[in-house]
Structures are given as C-alpha cells and as structure tokens.
Motif scaffolding. Structure first.
Motif, PDB file in Angstrom:
ATOM      1  N   GLY A 172       0.814  -1.203   0.000  1.00 10.07           N
ATOM      2  CA  GLY A 172       0.000   0.000   0.000  1.00 10.07           C
ATOM      3  C   GLY A 172       0.848   1.253   0.000  1.00 10.07           C
ATOM      4  O   GLY A 172       2.079   1.204  -0.106  1.00 10.07           O
ATOM      5  N   ASP A 173       0.194   2.396   0.117  1.00 11.93           N
ATOM      6  CA  ASP A 173       0.863   3.695   0.151  1.00 11.93           C
ATOM      7  C   ASP A 173       0.927   4.170   1.601  1.00 11.93           C
ATOM      8  O   ASP A 173      -0.054   4.649   2.164  1.00 11.93           O
ATOM      9  N   TYR A 174       2.107   4.052   2.203  1.00  9.38           N
ATOM     10  CA  TYR A 174       2.290   4.399   3.608  1.00  9.38           C
ATOM     11  C   TYR A 174       2.930   5.777   3.782  1.00  9.38           C
ATOM     12  O   TYR A 174       3.454   6.079   4.852  1.00  9.38           O
TER      13      TYR A 174
ATOM     14  N   LYS B 234      -7.118   0.705   4.926  1.00 15.17           N
ATOM     15  CA  LYS B 234      -6.898  -0.309   3.888  1.00 15.17           C
ATOM     16  C   LYS B 234      -6.115  -1.501   4.447  1.00 15.17           C
ATOM     17  O   LYS B 234      -6.401  -2.656   4.109  1.00 15.17           O
ATOM     18  N   SER B 235      -5.136  -1.234   5.295  1.00 19.77           N
ATOM     19  CA  SER B 235      -4.341  -2.319   5.882  1.00 19.77           C
ATOM     20  C   SER B 235      -5.186  -3.161   6.825  1.00 19.77           C
ATOM     21  O   SER B 235      -5.051  -4.385   6.871  1.00 19.77           O
ATOM     22  N   TYR B 236      -6.064  -2.519   7.592  1.00 21.16           N
ATOM     23  CA  TYR B 236      -6.971  -3.268   8.460  1.00 21.16           C
ATOM     24  C   TYR B 236      -7.858  -4.197   7.634  1.00 21.16           C
ATOM     25  O   TYR B 236      -8.061  -5.368   7.983  1.00 21.16           O
ATOM     26  N   ILE B 237      -8.399  -3.671   6.530  1.00 20.99           N
ATOM     27  CA  ILE B 237      -9.255  -4.483   5.661  1.00 20.99           C
ATOM     28  C   ILE B 237      -8.460  -5.642   5.078  1.00 20.99           C
ATOM     29  O   ILE B 237      -8.919  -6.794   5.053  1.00 20.99           O
ATOM     30  N   GLY B 238      -7.226  -5.362   4.591  1.00 21.21           N
ATOM     31  CA  GLY B 238      -6.382  -6.419   4.045  1.00 21.21           C
ATOM     32  C   GLY B 238      -6.069  -7.480   5.076  1.00 21.21           C
ATOM     33  O   GLY B 238      -6.046  -8.685   4.773  1.00 21.21           O
TER      34      GLY B 238
ATOM     35  N   LEU C 200      -7.959  -8.307   7.722  1.00 21.90           N
ATOM     36  CA  LEU C 200      -9.165  -9.097   7.971  1.00 21.90           C
ATOM     37  C   LEU C 200      -9.434 -10.064   6.818  1.00 21.90           C
ATOM     38  O   LEU C 200      -9.903 -11.193   7.044  1.00 21.90           O
ATOM     39  N   GLU C 201      -9.130  -9.653   5.598  1.00 19.19           N
ATOM     40  CA  GLU C 201      -9.299 -10.560   4.454  1.00 19.19           C
ATOM     41  C   GLU C 201      -8.366 -11.762   4.590  1.00 19.19           C
ATOM     42  O   GLU C 201      -8.765 -12.902   4.277  1.00 19.19           O
ATOM     43  N   LYS C 202      -7.159 -11.541   5.070  1.00 17.15           N
ATOM     44  CA  LYS C 202      -6.226 -12.652   5.298  1.00 17.15           C
ATOM     45  C   LYS C 202      -6.770 -13.607   6.355  1.00 17.15           C
ATOM     46  O   LYS C 202      -6.628 -14.830   6.236  1.00 17.15           O
ATOM     47  N   GLN C 203      -7.395 -13.056   7.393  1.00 17.12           N
ATOM     48  CA  GLN C 203      -7.969 -13.919   8.440  1.00 17.12           C
ATOM     49  C   GLN C 203      -9.107 -14.761   7.895  1.00 17.12           C
ATOM     50  O   GLN C 203      -9.247 -15.935   8.251  1.00 17.12           O
ATOM     51  N   LEU C 204      -9.920 -14.183   7.028  1.00 16.69           N
ATOM     52  CA  LEU C 204     -11.015 -14.947   6.422  1.00 16.69           C
ATOM     53  C   LEU C 204     -10.477 -16.057   5.531  1.00 16.69           C
ATOM     54  O   LEU C 204     -11.007 -17.180   5.516  1.00 16.69           O
ATOM     55  N   GLU C 205      -9.399 -15.783   4.803  1.00 18.02           N
ATOM     56  CA  GLU C 205      -8.777 -16.813   3.961  1.00 18.02           C
ATOM     57  C   GLU C 205      -8.238 -17.954   4.814  1.00 18.02           C
ATOM     58  O   GLU C 205      -8.389 -19.131   4.462  1.00 18.02           O
ATOM     59  N   GLU C 206      -7.636 -17.633   5.935  1.00 16.33           N
ATOM     60  CA  GLU C 206      -7.098 -18.683   6.805  1.00 16.33           C
ATOM     61  C   GLU C 206      -8.211 -19.535   7.387  1.00 16.33           C
ATOM     62  O   GLU C 206      -8.057 -20.746   7.548  1.00 16.33           O
ATOM     63  N   ASN C 207      -9.361 -18.900   7.706  1.00 19.54           N
ATOM     64  CA  ASN C 207     -10.501 -19.673   8.204  1.00 19.54           C
ATOM     65  C   ASN C 207     -11.034 -20.619   7.139  1.00 19.54           C
ATOM     66  O   ASN C 207     -11.465 -21.733   7.427  1.00 19.54           O
TER      67      ASN C 207
END
Length: 388
Positions: free
Chosen positions: A171-173, A184-188, A190-197
């Motif tokens: 991302g753009d930091y 955006k990083s928080y959303i990314g 959480l998406e990783k957590q959903l993928e792991e589930n």
C-alpha cells in the motif's frame, strides 16, 4: 462653497503647528512596529513538569499523594476472560530519516536529539521506542496476548519482543496517506484472516486494532464476554465533529465477526475516499467513521454525551460503543481537564504531543512496578512541552 479668507487665516497656522506632531507620532509608531522584539519559539523541556493532580476529592477518580496512588485503579479483569486469545494490531512504518553529516563528519542534526532518562533518541529511534513501549505495556497487562504490526513491505525494522510479529501489506504508507492506508491495511488483514478460516486453520483469536501510542493497563479480553453480541466495537467521546476515535477498534474473532467488521470498514473507507480526502493526513478516518455512524444511527449522537456503553446495528452489523473515558483516555494538557482520571480506565492514549510522556511513564513503571503510581505521574504531568 468657497472657504472664506478669514477661515484660511485661522486654519493655516494650526496646520503648521500640528504637522510636526503628526510626523513625530507616525515615526514613533513605525519604529515601534519594526523594533518590536520577536517572540522566541517555546523551548521543549527535557523533563516533565508536575502539577496538581486533577480530580482530587471527586468520587470515582484517581487520588494521588505525590506520585503515590491512594486508591485502586482498574478492575483486574484477567480472571473474567477465558475463551480464545486477543491480538493487538497496529500500523507502523519507518520513514527515511537517516541523519546527514557535514563535511567534518559531525552530525548536523544533533540538536534534534531528545534524551529521556539516560537514553538519547533521534527521530527514527523515537518511533521505535514508542512502538516498543506499546508492546511492553501489553506484555505486562495481557501476557497471553500478542502484537501484530502491519507495515510497508519496503520498511525495515526489527523487534526484540517475542510476543510481536511483523506482517507486510502492500500500500501507500506515505505520511500524507497513512490514515487512509491504515484502514486499507486493516481491511487487508481481515481478508487474510477470512482466507485462513477457509483453509481450515484452527484457533480462536479476537483482534483489537489500535494506535501504537497507547498503554494498555488492564486485561481487555473480558469485553468479548461481557458484551457477547457485538461484531465490532468503537470508542466514543462527547465531541460534536469527531465523536469517534479511530485509535481503538475491537473485532470479534469469529468468521462472522471478521466478515462484518471488514464490510463496515469498507464503508468507512468509501466515505473517506469520497468525502474527506482533504483531511487525508489527519482526522479523515475519524470524520468518515462519524459520517457512517450518524447516517445509520442518528440516535447515537445523543448518547455520545454520556459515559455508558451501548449497542447499535448498522446494516446487520452489531456495533458496540465504549466510552473513551475508560477505553481510550487521553492525558490532560491543562489543569483540571476531564476532571481527573476515572478509576475504571483501561487504556491510556498518548496521542498528539504526549509521546515523550509515554516513554517517561514506561521508565517510571520499570522503576516502581506499580501501574497505579505510574498513572499519578501521567495525571500530574500537566501541560509540559514534552512532545517529540
């Protein structure tokens, strides 16, 4: 109408007498303006200036005698929470702040160094010191918890604490977009957590997204059992334009909780991008949060003036609102502000010009091992130019 000769004979001598006086006053005024001494910028102190502790004599407020706490702070919630674990998630990056040297090899930014205790910090050191203090406070108050630092893949820094890990998210930091990137990083994440589930990874982990300039002073895991129905929790304060502070966001670690939190933050991101990009460097995320909540829950505005937790529903997402006075308390920058420190304070937020105070507080705790006494130091710090 013509001026009579007799009147001219009267006015002319008067002008002759007054003109020197007018020029004299004009010159005096001009000299006063040019010679007025310039105000020198206020100098930052290298130590805290302690004053009276706000809230003395008031009920349900921390009472201090010197730097000794006279009543108990916090509720020791560790025994109230047993299911799952809690991870703290923060966004952090290191900017290119390498110090330049002059032709003699001497550092030309030595004047920028700040000493806290017996340690001198440059700009990069300060950021790392704050991050380390953030992790250390969590280790003391919630030893079973870990810390996840979301960062720019190009950012290089290392951690010594075993309870902390670094996770790169693209991302753009840059400074101007860091608050936008944080969402955006928080959303990314959480998406990783959903993928792991989805791939069947076991484990039950709640998440608390925070700024890295906070001190957790009690076990926060209990909120997930005390309030069993929320998907996402926010902290509120009695502030008309910015009633919600983005420095503390709790997410229930169930697949449904993670998914609902992601959907909510995506709506905040859309509001941020479409309405508040002029405030992208600062406050845009808080303005977007407020816009989303006020759009869906207009009744919440009246409740922001109270100091009681309450629930609301935003498009099927159950949002818990927690008072900043307990879960996101900010040290005063003036005597008497906030009328002292509530006895149920759980989180101290060293935002803005309070970063140095966070390090001073950690050093004081290291020397006393007493969080309540440390909070007397925070409460008595007053309005000191201790910022970095």
């Amino acid at each position: 109408m013509a001026i009579s000769r007799s009147r001219l004979l009267f006015v002319f001598p008067l002008l002759v007498l007054l003109l020197p006086l007018i020029f004299s006053v004009s010159n005096l005024h001009r000299n006063w303006i040019t010679e007025e001494p310039k105000r020198s910028p206020s100098k930052k102190l290298d130590h805290l200036v302690l004053g009276p502790a706000a809230g003395q004599g008031l009920p349900n407020r921390l009472q201090c005698q010197g730097l000794k706490a006279m009543n108990k702070i916090g509720t020791s919630n560790a025994n109230l929470y047993s299911s799952g674990t809690v991870s703290f998630v923060t966004v952090f990056t290191i900017y290119n702040s390498s110090l330049k040297s002059d032709s003699t090899g001497m550092d030309d930014k030595l004047s920028d160094a700040v000493t806290v205790g017996n340690i001198s910090y440059n700009k990069a050191d300060r950021s790392m010191a704050i991050l380390n203090a953030f992790i250390n406070f969590i280790q003391v108050s919630m030893p079973r918890s870990n810390v996840i630092i979301l960062t720019d893949p190009t950012s290089t820094f290392s951690l010594r604490q075993t309870n902390a890990a670094i996770l790169s998210i693209q991302g753009d930091y840059s400074r101007g977009y860091l608050m936008l990137q944080r969402i955006k990083s928080y959303i990314g994440f959480l998406e990783k957590q959903l993928e792991e589930n989805e791939v069947g990874l076991k484990g039950f982990n709640h998440f608390i997204f925070t700024d890295s300039d906070i001190a957790v002073i009690d076990d926060l895991g209990y909120i997930f059992e005390k309030y069993p129905h929320f998907h996402l929790a926010l902290t509120f304060r009695n502030n008309k334009n910015q009633p919600l502070n983005s420095g503390f966001i709790a997410v229930r670690g169930t697949p449904d909780g993670i998914y609902k939190a992601k959907i909510f933050l995506q709506e905040v991101l859309e509001a941020y991008s479409s309405k508040y990009m002029k405030a992208s460097r600062m406050l845009g995320d808080q303005l977007a949060l407020a816009w989303v909540i006020k759009s869906h829950l207009p009744f919440a505005v009246k409740k922001f003036s109270r100091h009681e937790a309450f629930m609301g529903e935003v498009s099927g997402i159950y949002v818990l609102f927690l008072p900043c006075s307990s879960y996101n308390w900010t040290p005063p920058e003036g005597a008497g502000q906030f009328h002292g420190m509530p006895l149920d304070v759980q989180v101290v937020h060293f935002k803005g010009s309070r970063k140095r105070l966070m390090l001073e507080s950690w050093n004081f705790f290291n020397s006393t091992s007493n969080l309540a006494d440390m909070l007397c130091l925070v409460l008595k710090s007053g309005r000191t130019k201790y910022d970095f």
